[in-house]
Design a protein around this motif. Structure first.
Motif, PDB file in Angstrom:
ATOM      1  N   ARG A  13       0.784  -1.014   0.122  1.00 17.55           N
ATOM      2  CA  ARG A  13      -0.116  -0.076   0.111  1.00 17.55           C
ATOM      3  C   ARG A  13       0.873   1.197   0.028  1.00 17.55           C
ATOM      4  O   ARG A  13       0.577   2.333  -0.618  1.00 17.55           O
ATOM      5  CB  ARG A  13      -0.929  -0.024   1.304  1.00 17.55           C
ATOM      6  CG  ARG A  13      -1.702   1.274   1.428  1.00 17.55           C
ATOM      7  CD  ARG A  13      -2.565   1.216   2.399  1.00 17.55           C
ATOM      8  NE  ARG A  13      -3.035   2.737   2.766  1.00 17.55           N
ATOM      9  CZ  ARG A  13      -2.639   3.291   3.387  1.00 17.55           C
ATOM     10  NH1 ARG A  13      -1.555   3.390   4.028  1.00 17.55           N
ATOM     11  NH2 ARG A  13      -3.255   4.717   3.578  1.00 17.55           N
ATOM     12  N   ALA A  16       2.029   1.878  -3.399  1.00 18.54           N
ATOM     13  CA  ALA A  16       1.389   2.465  -4.268  1.00 18.54           C
ATOM     14  C   ALA A  16       0.596   3.831  -4.085  1.00 18.54           C
ATOM     15  O   ALA A  16       0.751   4.549  -5.003  1.00 18.54           O
ATOM     16  CB  ALA A  16      -0.282   1.450  -4.155  1.00 18.54           C
ATOM     17  N   LEU A  17       0.976   4.144  -2.898  1.00 18.19           N
ATOM     18  CA  LEU A  17       0.705   5.567  -2.404  1.00 18.19           C
ATOM     19  C   LEU A  17       1.685   6.550  -2.883  1.00 18.19           C
ATOM     20  O   LEU A  17       1.705   7.699  -3.322  1.00 18.19           O
ATOM     21  CB  LEU A  17       0.276   5.556  -1.016  1.00 18.19           C
ATOM     22  CG  LEU A  17      -1.003   5.286  -0.338  1.00 18.19           C
ATOM     23  CD1 LEU A  17      -1.251   5.366   1.122  1.00 18.19           C
ATOM     24  CD2 LEU A  17      -2.053   6.294  -1.184  1.00 18.19           C
ATOM     25  N   LEU A  20       1.279   6.902  -6.670  1.00 16.59           N
ATOM     26  CA  LEU A  20       0.055   7.907  -6.558  1.00 16.59           C
ATOM     27  C   LEU A  20       0.608   9.430  -6.467  1.00 16.59           C
ATOM     28  O   LEU A  20       0.279  10.072  -7.172  1.00 16.59           O
ATOM     29  CB  LEU A  20      -1.119   7.464  -5.621  1.00 16.59           C
ATOM     30  CG  LEU A  20      -2.159   8.677  -5.389  1.00 16.59           C
ATOM     31  CD1 LEU A  20      -2.916   8.513  -6.878  1.00 16.59           C
ATOM     32  CD2 LEU A  20      -3.002   8.297  -4.346  1.00 16.59           C
ATOM     33  N   ASP A 164      -7.359   8.937  -3.066  1.00 18.42           N
ATOM     34  CA  ASP A 164      -7.457   7.527  -3.308  1.00 18.42           C
ATOM     35  C   ASP A 164      -7.316   6.827  -1.991  1.00 18.42           C
ATOM     36  O   ASP A 164      -7.456   7.683  -0.905  1.00 18.42           O
ATOM     37  CB  ASP A 164      -6.021   6.871  -4.016  1.00 18.42           C
ATOM     38  CG  ASP A 164      -5.059   6.699  -3.009  1.00 18.42           C
ATOM     39  OD1 ASP A 164      -4.648   7.664  -2.330  1.00 18.42           O
ATOM     40  OD2 ASP A 164      -4.683   5.615  -3.080  1.00 18.42           O
ATOM     41  N   TRP A 165      -7.934   5.593  -1.927  1.00 20.83           N
ATOM     42  CA  TRP A 165      -8.021   4.806  -0.652  1.00 20.83           C
ATOM     43  C   TRP A 165      -7.766   3.208  -0.978  1.00 20.83           C
ATOM     44  O   TRP A 165      -7.885   2.884  -2.256  1.00 20.83           O
ATOM     45  CB  TRP A 165      -9.166   5.201   0.132  1.00 20.83           C
ATOM     46  CG  TRP A 165     -10.386   4.572  -0.760  1.00 20.83           C
ATOM     47  CD1 TRP A 165     -11.006   4.834  -1.782  1.00 20.83           C
ATOM     48  CD2 TRP A 165     -11.148   3.441  -0.225  1.00 20.83           C
ATOM     49  NE1 TRP A 165     -12.004   4.001  -2.197  1.00 20.83           N
ATOM     50  CE2 TRP A 165     -12.217   3.176  -1.448  1.00 20.83           C
ATOM     51  CE3 TRP A 165     -11.006   2.681   0.637  1.00 20.83           C
ATOM     52  CZ2 TRP A 165     -13.088   1.975  -1.299  1.00 20.83           C
ATOM     53  CZ3 TRP A 165     -11.895   1.465   0.904  1.00 20.83           C
ATOM     54  CH2 TRP A 165     -12.873   1.222  -0.222  1.00 20.83           C
ATOM     55  N   ASN A 166      -7.802   2.562   0.026  1.00 20.30           N
ATOM     56  CA  ASN A 166      -7.628   1.178   0.040  1.00 20.30           C
ATOM     57  C   ASN A 166      -7.962   0.632   1.365  1.00 20.30           C
ATOM     58  O   ASN A 166      -7.641   0.810   2.318  1.00 20.30           O
ATOM     59  CB  ASN A 166      -6.237   0.750  -0.440  1.00 20.30           C
ATOM     60  CG  ASN A 166      -5.902   1.054  -1.647  1.00 20.30           C
ATOM     61  OD1 ASN A 166      -6.153   0.271  -2.677  1.00 20.30           O
ATOM     62  ND2 ASN A 166      -4.846   2.046  -1.941  1.00 20.30           N
ATOM     63  N   TYR A 319      -4.904  -1.525  -4.487  1.00 24.98           N
ATOM     64  CA  TYR A 319      -3.648  -1.222  -5.006  1.00 24.98           C
ATOM     65  C   TYR A 319      -2.868  -2.504  -5.657  1.00 24.98           C
ATOM     66  O   TYR A 319      -1.769  -2.510  -6.297  1.00 24.98           O
ATOM     67  CB  TYR A 319      -2.648  -0.586  -3.911  1.00 24.98           C
ATOM     68  CG  TYR A 319      -2.400  -1.474  -2.599  1.00 24.98           C
ATOM     69  CD1 TYR A 319      -1.195  -2.524  -2.717  1.00 24.98           C
ATOM     70  CD2 TYR A 319      -3.174  -1.187  -1.619  1.00 24.98           C
ATOM     71  CE1 TYR A 319      -1.209  -3.132  -1.692  1.00 24.98           C
ATOM     72  CE2 TYR A 319      -3.021  -2.105  -0.548  1.00 24.98           C
ATOM     73  CZ  TYR A 319      -2.051  -2.928  -0.543  1.00 24.98           C
ATOM     74  OH  TYR A 319      -1.859  -3.674   0.674  1.00 24.98           O
ATOM     75  N   THR A 351      -6.286   5.998   3.500  1.00 25.96           N
ATOM     76  CA  THR A 351      -6.631   6.997   2.198  1.00 25.96           C
ATOM     77  C   THR A 351      -5.504   8.000   2.346  1.00 25.96           C
ATOM     78  O   THR A 351      -4.634   8.155   3.309  1.00 25.96           O
ATOM     79  CB  THR A 351      -7.953   7.597   2.525  1.00 25.96           C
ATOM     80  OG1 THR A 351      -8.396   8.511   1.438  1.00 25.96           O
ATOM     81  CG2 THR A 351      -8.078   8.463   3.946  1.00 25.96           C
ATOM     82  N   ASN A 387      -4.005   0.729  -9.955  1.00 29.81           N
ATOM     83  CA  ASN A 387      -2.827   0.515  -8.954  1.00 29.81           C
ATOM     84  C   ASN A 387      -3.079   0.898  -7.603  1.00 29.81           C
ATOM     85  O   ASN A 387      -2.234   1.235  -6.509  1.00 29.81           O
ATOM     86  CB  ASN A 387      -1.514   1.325  -9.525  1.00 29.81           C
ATOM     87  CG  ASN A 387      -1.535   2.590  -9.774  1.00 29.81           C
ATOM     88  OD1 ASN A 387      -2.724   3.359  -9.548  1.00 29.81           O
ATOM     89  ND2 ASN A 387      -0.744   3.381 -10.358  1.00 29.81           N
ATOM     90  N   THR A 388      -4.333   1.504  -7.294  1.00 33.30           N
ATOM     91  CA  THR A 388      -4.982   2.005  -5.997  1.00 33.30           C
ATOM     92  C   THR A 388      -6.508   2.097  -6.324  1.00 33.30           C
ATOM     93  O   THR A 388      -7.142   1.779  -7.568  1.00 33.30           O
ATOM     94  CB  THR A 388      -4.417   3.395  -5.528  1.00 33.30           C
ATOM     95  OG1 THR A 388      -4.845   3.635  -4.297  1.00 33.30           O
ATOM     96  CG2 THR A 388      -4.792   4.588  -6.575  1.00 33.30           C
ATOM     97  N   THR A 389      -7.269   2.669  -5.263  1.00 33.36           N
ATOM     98  CA  THR A 389      -8.655   2.522  -5.395  1.00 33.36           C
ATOM     99  C   THR A 389      -9.019   4.059  -5.573  1.00 33.36           C
ATOM    100  O   THR A 389      -8.698   4.914  -4.495  1.00 33.36           O
ATOM    101  CB  THR A 389      -9.417   1.890  -4.239  1.00 33.36           C
ATOM    102  OG1 THR A 389      -8.843   0.547  -4.279  1.00 33.36           O
ATOM    103  CG2 THR A 389     -11.005   1.652  -4.863  1.00 33.36           C
TER     104      THR A 389
END
Length: 472
Positions: A13, A16-17, A20, A164-166, A319, A351, A387-389
């Motif tokens: 995560r 991924a962030l 982002l 974004d968030w996961n 992600y 997030t 690659n993320t939500t």
């Protein structure tokens, strides 16, 4: 990173962030071991300086967003520094170093782990801008679940807009599941169902197969199990206030009554019997060879192991999708389901979004960047692949997951809709010390007998008491 050659790669995560944050912003400078005012692009001129955790990669994609912003605001010059860091804690330490040196950036991309640290000490609230631009921002809030917004509320004010968030959903290897003679788990499967699934997977697969892989950190480690068991290692309360936001943008939302002025984690809770129960459950998985002893950090080469059918299940967010696709997995090879139910089926999420610093040279210009970054136009540039939500519900759609899977991609946003009490990573302003206190004791808690578990939780309670007394 690897493609279909099966080489192992690491993707978490946090990375991924990182990608982002790097994906949203423009021209990026290199990272320096020691940061000074001269290191910050834009320092010394009128440019809006923005700090993110990341590298100088993907320059072309970043420039597209800068170009789009420039068309709307040609009068605002934006210069960005990507700061390389091991994790968010390391990144925040470097930002604090810049602040102490008198050379803070104007805007910082901040994940949940640091949201309250920034809100308490460093960030400027967005309240005045949201009230002023309410008509413009209405469309954004209509497209973003209030749970994500509440994660950035602090003592009645909003400090960031979720980009974004996961959530910590449960990924499973479809090949391993089929080999065990099992079908996709039901939406309301339980922690006992999960254990039975792991046992069947273990029996049907080779000796080097791991039914459950988990990590030792705030996101995706022990915390999702604590949330499912209606507890946490910190006592969770909520601040009053926030009516201006909830009544202004979410008055008709069915979960309106749940909303508050923000989360508070003021006391340790490691001595709660349900915390013991949750750790004891995980200790049993480790003892019986159904799960690994958790690795600190994100889990080295986890995607490669999963793609080579050596791991059966693991908690992760949206992600993970692109990484699995790049590792050669198709939509038939993996899928995702809600986290198993215990006393509740509350999930954990993280997030991220931009925070305007109190010291920003031009807060109005900073707000225009934050506002533009939350627009559908900007987010469509940033999120061409899963690659993320995305925080925007309308962007979590079939088109985003076409060609990659998972088949049940709706699980990602349904996590918020079906379980509206789903909450953020427990990260008070003292997050760094709190996470250290947690991680220090987790492996010990799940690696021995019941007495060792009790001793580890006693140690955790004491360490958390000390951590929460510290000034952030």
């Amino acid at each position: 990173m690897s493609g279909t050659n099966g080489a192992l790669r690491q993707f978490t995560r946090r990375s991924a962030l990182t990608a982002l944050g790097a994906g949203i912003v423009g021209v990026t400078a290199a990272s320096w071991p020691r940061l000074t005012g001269a290191d910050i692009p834009g320092r010394g001129d009128n440019s809006l300086s923005i700090a993110i955790m990341g590298t100088a990669a993907d320059a072309a994609a970043r420039q597209k967003v800068i170009d789009a912003f420039a068309k709307v605001h040609p009068e605002i010059k934006v210069k960005v520094q990507a700061i390389q860091a091991v994790d968010w804690k390391d990144f925040f330490t470097k930002i604090l170093t810049m602040v102490a040196a008198g050379t803070p950036p104007d805007v910082v991309y901040v994940a949940t782990e640091g949201a309250q640290l920034f809100a308490e000490k460093l960030a400027h609230p967005l309240d005045e801008y949201l009230r002023r631009d309410a008509d413009h921002m209405k469309e954004y809030f209509e497209d973003v679940h209030p749970s994500l917004v509440e994660a950035f509320m602090y003592k009645g004010s909003l400090f960031q807009l979720p980009i974004d968030w996961n959530a910590a959903n449960m990924y499973y290897n479809a090949t391993a599941l089929t080999k065990a003679g099992l079908e996709r788990p039901s939406d309301n499967w339980t922690h006992t169902d999960f254990r039975s699934t792991l046992a069947a997977m273990k029996k049907a697969n080779p000796k080097d197969f791991t039914p459950y892989y988990w990590t030792n950190r705030l996101f995706g480690g022990v915390v999702p199990w604590l949330y499912a068991n209606d507890t946490s290692f910190l006592k969770e309360t909520k601040s009053p206030g926030g009516e201006w936001l909830w009544d202004g943008f979410y008055a008709n939302d069915p979960s309106r009554s749940l909303r508050s002025g923000g989360y508070q984690w003021l006391e340790p809770n490691a001595d709660d019997p349900r915390v013991f129960e949750s750790f004891d459950y995980l200790r049993g998985l480790v003892k019986d060879g159904l799960g690994v002893r958790p690795e600190e950090g994100g889990g080295s080469a986890l995607i490669g192991l999963f793609a080579s059918n050596r791991i059966g299940t693991t908690p992760a967010g949206g992600y993970w999708v692109q990484g699995l696709h790049e590792a050669g997995m198709t939509e038939n090879d993996f899928d995702v389901q809600f986290f198993p139910k215990w006393r509740t089926q509350r999930h954990q999420f993280g997030t991220a979004g931009y925070a305007i610093m109190k010291t920003a040279k031009d807060k109005d210009a900073a707000w225009e960047w934050v506002k533009f970054s939350s627009s559908r136009e900007a987010m469509q540039i940033v999120f061409p692949t899963p690659n993320t939500t995305p925080a925007r519900r309308s962007m979590v759609n079939e088109q985003l997951y076409a060609g990659t899977g998972p088949r049940n991609w709706k699980v990602f946003y349904d996590t918020l809709d079906k379980f509206p009490t789903t909450g953020p990573i427990p990260a008070p302003p003292q997050q760094a010390a709190v996470e250290t206190a947690l991680m220090k004791n987790v492996s010990l808690a799940v690696s021995g007998d019941e007495r060792q578990l009790k001793d580890a939780l006693t140690s955790m309670q004491r360490d958390l008491e000390i951590a929460l007394r510290r000034q952030p």
